[in-house]
Design an enzyme around this catalytic site. Structure first.
Site, mmCIF file in Angstrom:
data_model
loop_
_atom_site.group_PDB
_atom_site.id
_atom_site.type_symbol
_atom_site.label_atom_id
_atom_site.label_comp_id
_atom_site.label_asym_id
_atom_site.label_seq_id
_atom_site.Cartn_x
_atom_site.Cartn_y
_atom_site.Cartn_z
ATOM 1 N N GLU A 154 7.717 0.919 16.145
ATOM 2 C CA GLU A 154 8.741 1.473 15.269
ATOM 3 C C GLU A 154 8.807 2.978 15.475
ATOM 4 O OE1 GLU A 154 7.185 -0.117 11.428
ATOM 5 O OE2 GLU A 154 9.051 -1.236 11.337
ATOM 6 N N GLU A 207 3.842 -5.258 12.281
ATOM 7 C CA GLU A 207 2.935 -4.108 12.106
ATOM 8 C C GLU A 207 1.812 -4.576 11.197
ATOM 9 O OE1 GLU A 207 3.309 -1.416 13.729
ATOM 10 O OE2 GLU A 207 5.410 -1.446 14.331
ATOM 11 N N ASN A 228 0.809 -1.236 0.000
ATOM 12 C CA ASN A 228 0.000 0.000 0.000
ATOM 13 C C ASN A 228 0.835 1.276 0.000
ATOM 14 O OD1 ASN A 228 0.689 -0.722 2.703
ATOM 15 N ND2 ASN A 228 -0.865 0.688 3.455
ATOM 16 N N CYS A 269 -3.147 1.385 6.450
ATOM 17 C CA CYS A 269 -3.531 0.611 7.642
ATOM 18 C C CYS A 269 -4.198 1.495 8.689
ATOM 19 C CB CYS A 269 -2.309 -0.070 8.240
ATOM 20 S SG CYS A 269 -0.993 1.099 8.623
HETATM 21 P P1 NAD Z 1 0.306 -9.468 3.147
HETATM 22 O O1 NAD Z 1 0.362 -9.954 4.548
HETATM 23 O O2 NAD Z 1 -0.438 -10.246 2.151
HETATM 24 O O3 NAD Z 1 1.776 -9.295 2.548
HETATM 25 C C1 NAD Z 1 2.759 -8.506 3.177
HETATM 26 C C2 NAD Z 1 4.129 -8.992 2.752
HETATM 27 O O4 NAD Z 1 4.312 -10.295 3.280
HETATM 28 C C3 NAD Z 1 4.311 -9.117 1.241
HETATM 29 O O5 NAD Z 1 5.626 -8.762 0.902
HETATM 30 C C4 NAD Z 1 4.084 -10.591 1.000
HETATM 31 O O6 NAD Z 1 4.728 -11.082 -0.143
HETATM 32 C C5 NAD Z 1 4.717 -11.178 2.260
HETATM 33 N N1 NAD Z 1 4.247 -12.515 2.618
HETATM 34 C C6 NAD Z 1 3.064 -13.114 2.346
HETATM 35 N N2 NAD Z 1 3.059 -14.378 2.823
HETATM 36 C C7 NAD Z 1 4.250 -14.574 3.416
HETATM 37 C C8 NAD Z 1 4.841 -15.680 4.085
HETATM 38 N N3 NAD Z 1 4.218 -16.846 4.237
HETATM 39 N N4 NAD Z 1 6.094 -15.523 4.588
HETATM 40 C C9 NAD Z 1 6.741 -14.362 4.453
HETATM 41 N N5 NAD Z 1 6.254 -13.299 3.803
HETATM 42 C C10 NAD Z 1 5.009 -13.395 3.296
HETATM 43 O O7 NAD Z 1 -0.230 -7.984 3.256
HETATM 44 P P2 NAD Z 1 -0.566 -7.002 2.057
HETATM 45 O O8 NAD Z 1 -1.850 -7.449 1.438
HETATM 46 O O9 NAD Z 1 0.636 -6.826 1.201
HETATM 47 O O10 NAD Z 1 -0.777 -5.618 2.826
HETATM 48 C C11 NAD Z 1 -1.975 -5.225 3.377
HETATM 49 C C12 NAD Z 1 -1.974 -5.427 4.878
HETATM 50 O O11 NAD Z 1 -0.871 -4.749 5.465
HETATM 51 C C13 NAD Z 1 -3.210 -4.839 5.524
HETATM 52 O O12 NAD Z 1 -3.693 -5.723 6.499
HETATM 53 C C14 NAD Z 1 -2.690 -3.574 6.187
HETATM 54 O O13 NAD Z 1 -3.444 -3.127 7.294
HETATM 55 C C15 NAD Z 1 -1.330 -4.011 6.599
HETATM 56 N N6 NAD Z 1 -0.473 -2.847 6.836
HETATM 57 C C16 NAD Z 1 -0.114 -2.565 8.127
HETATM 58 C C17 NAD Z 1 0.673 -1.446 8.385
HETATM 59 C C18 NAD Z 1 1.090 -1.091 9.789
HETATM 60 O O14 NAD Z 1 2.040 -0.328 9.907
HETATM 61 N N7 NAD Z 1 0.443 -1.603 10.812
HETATM 62 C C19 NAD Z 1 1.073 -0.635 7.327
HETATM 63 C C20 NAD Z 1 0.675 -0.959 6.030
HETATM 64 C C21 NAD Z 1 -0.095 -2.075 5.789
#
Ligand code: NAD
Length: 485
Positions: free
Chosen positions: A466, A251, A153, A285
């Protein structure tokens, strides 16, 4: 003739290295493939970890002021190439160009500058305790190879928030950005080369989470994992690496409330809640997705909010009048519209939004993944759209009567990332803030971030913090040294 696709290789040991396979990367506003990114195998991850291991002894013993200078140079070079970064980030993610130019890339620059200067003071400080027989003091030591995993995002914004503190503290890095938004790291890697960052200090591996990400998470010689992404993914990676005793920062998702009292500054509240609900297509998020409005101003609030939401333009990210660009993927758009349909079928009122067939889009965007800012009312607290993270331009507005009730309802979800409170009553702010189960409470504002302040969530929104000393604490081990005379 087919269009020329941008190709993004892995960046390992200071060089771009081809992979055996590549993944198609789509441009969200057109629905067309525009790039190919490396589909890393376990062997690619192993090579990246080896390069990071080899770079660690030299980098960790480089004085912090020299590390800091390289980070400053990285920031300067990104600033010089701002427009290139902006164009790629917008094209790859679907966000408006103006937003990438105003927020995303300036924040990347700020992240490198902030940690470059922060570490100069923080890493040199230590605790000291002396008595007649001994002196105890502490030193902050880099840990080793850090695994950094980021979502789609805010691609470079969030990745740089991990890379900058990790390397300025003397660690080396294997970073894995989201497979959906990996193109801008190509330019970032070029900046690392041009800034003179030694080979192997930052390695970037691309590919799917379940293969490349997973291999990094369970790699026995990567003792630190900093992950930003979805809660379900975090649960999975924590379980799969449980036997390895790694240090984790997680996060995760949110379902963030805004709580609006009758005594608020109404016009400001409407403006900011529109932004907090729909900026970046609601794909932040920290976006607001539940607005609790005190009953006395509920009708007035809904009317003003819906009117403003309808006025927000959805369209081509390159158009400067566009407020919402395209959602990240077709699959994600279907998930978002599924929640809206589900709410409608459950008896809620869709005040505005959803359908885009009548949008005035240029021809190139006719297959893009657009959703209008959507406002839902007459919905129960336990409906999926009120409980689950939608991560799109959708917000629900519901009435409440008093403080105790709204605290209980705001806390009734599994997430706990942030909340915003809208009131002119300072005593109420003081009373309510500690009772809200979240990491950050914004009062009469939203997304005002001071990097010195801790950032993170509670409950299923994550563990760890963080920012400032919270990042440097995470990326170092503080050791106690006791000298007896
Ligand atoms: P996601 O969990 O699908 O993917 C995040 C990252 O993890 C990607 O690089 C993905 O390739 C990797 N990933 C997926 N499966 C994995 C595994 N088994 N092992 C290791 N890595 C793996 O999330 P997304 O769809 O990319 O992002 C959206 C989510 O992120 C939303 O829930 C959003 O709220 C959250 N988010 C949180 C914050 C925060 O700071 N709290 C900030 C931005 C986004």
């Amino acid at each position: 003739m087919p269009p020329v696709l941008e190709t993004v290789h892995n960046f390992i040991d200071g060089e771009f290295q081809p992979s055996d396979e590549y993944i198609d990367s789509y441009e969200p506003s057109t629905g067309k493939v525009w790039a190919r990114i490396a589909n890393s195998s376990e062997e690619d991850i192993n090579r990246a970890v080896e390069a990071a291991e080899q770079a660690f002894p030299q980098w960790s013993s480089t004085p912090v002021d020299q590390r800091s200078k390289i980070l400053m140079k990285i920031a300067d070079l990104i600033e010089e190439r701002l427009d290139e970064f902006v164009e790629i980030e917008s094209k790859d993610q679907g966000k408006p160009v103006w937003l990438a130019k105003m927020v995303d890339i300036p924040r990347v620059i700020h992240n490198f500058r902030y940690f470059a200067t922060y570490a100069l003071h923080d890493l040199n400080s230590s605790s000291l305790k002396q008595d007649t027989s001994s002196t105890n003091y502490t030193v902050k030591c880099p840990i080793g190879v850090t695994g950094l995993i980021s979502p789609w995002n805010l691609p470079l914004y969030l990745l740089s928030f991990k890379i900058a503190p990790a390397i300025v503290c003397g660690n080396t890095v294997v970073a894995k950005p989201s497979e959906m938004t990996s193109v801008s790291v190509k330019l970032l890697a070029k900046v690392f080369q041009d800034a003179g960052l030694p080979k192997g200090v930052v390695n970037i591996v691309l590919g799917y989470g379940k293969t490349a990400g997973q291999a990094l998470v369970v790699h026995p010689r990567v003792p630190v994992i900093s992950f930003t992404g979805g809660t379900a993914t975090a649960e999975h990676i924590r379980r799969s690496a449980a036997h390895l005793c790694k240090k984790f920062s997680l996060e995760l998702g949110g379902k963030n409330p805004a709580i609006v009292f009758e005594d608020c500054n109404f016009d400001k509240c409407i403006d900011v809640c529109i932004r907090s609900s729909f900026i970046n297509q609601g794909e932040v998020c920290l976006c607001t997705s539940r607005i609790f409005v005190q009953r006395g101003i509920y009708e007035k609030f809904v009317q003003a909010f819906v009117e403003k939401a309808k006025s927000k333009r959805v369209g081509d990210p390159v158009d400067s009048s566009t407020f919402c660009g395209a959602l990240i993927s077709l699959e994600h758009r279907n998930k978002v519209t599924g929640y809206i349909e589900g709410a409608r079928q459950g008896g809620a009122t869709i005040q505005c939004g959803h359908g885009v067939l009548d949008l005035d889009l240029p021809a190139r965007c006719k297959d893009g993944y657009f959703v209008r800012p959507t406002v839902i009312t007459d919905i129960a607290d336990d409906a999926p759209a009120m409980k689950e993270e939608i991560f799109g331009p959708v917000t629900c507005i519901v009435p409440f009567d008093d403080e105790a009730e709204v605290i209980q309802r705001a806390n009734s979800v599994k997430y706990g990332l942030c909340a915003s409170l809208w009131t002119e009553n300072v005593s109420r702010v003081h009373r309510m803030s500690p009772k809200l189960d979240v990491g950050t409470v914004w009062v009469n504002c939203w997304l005002v971030r001071d990097l010195d302040m801790p950032f993170g969530g509670i409950k299923e929104s994550g563990t760890g913090r963080e920012g400032g000393k919270y990042s440097t604490e995470f990326f170092t081990e503080e050791k106690t040294i006791c000298i007896q005379y």
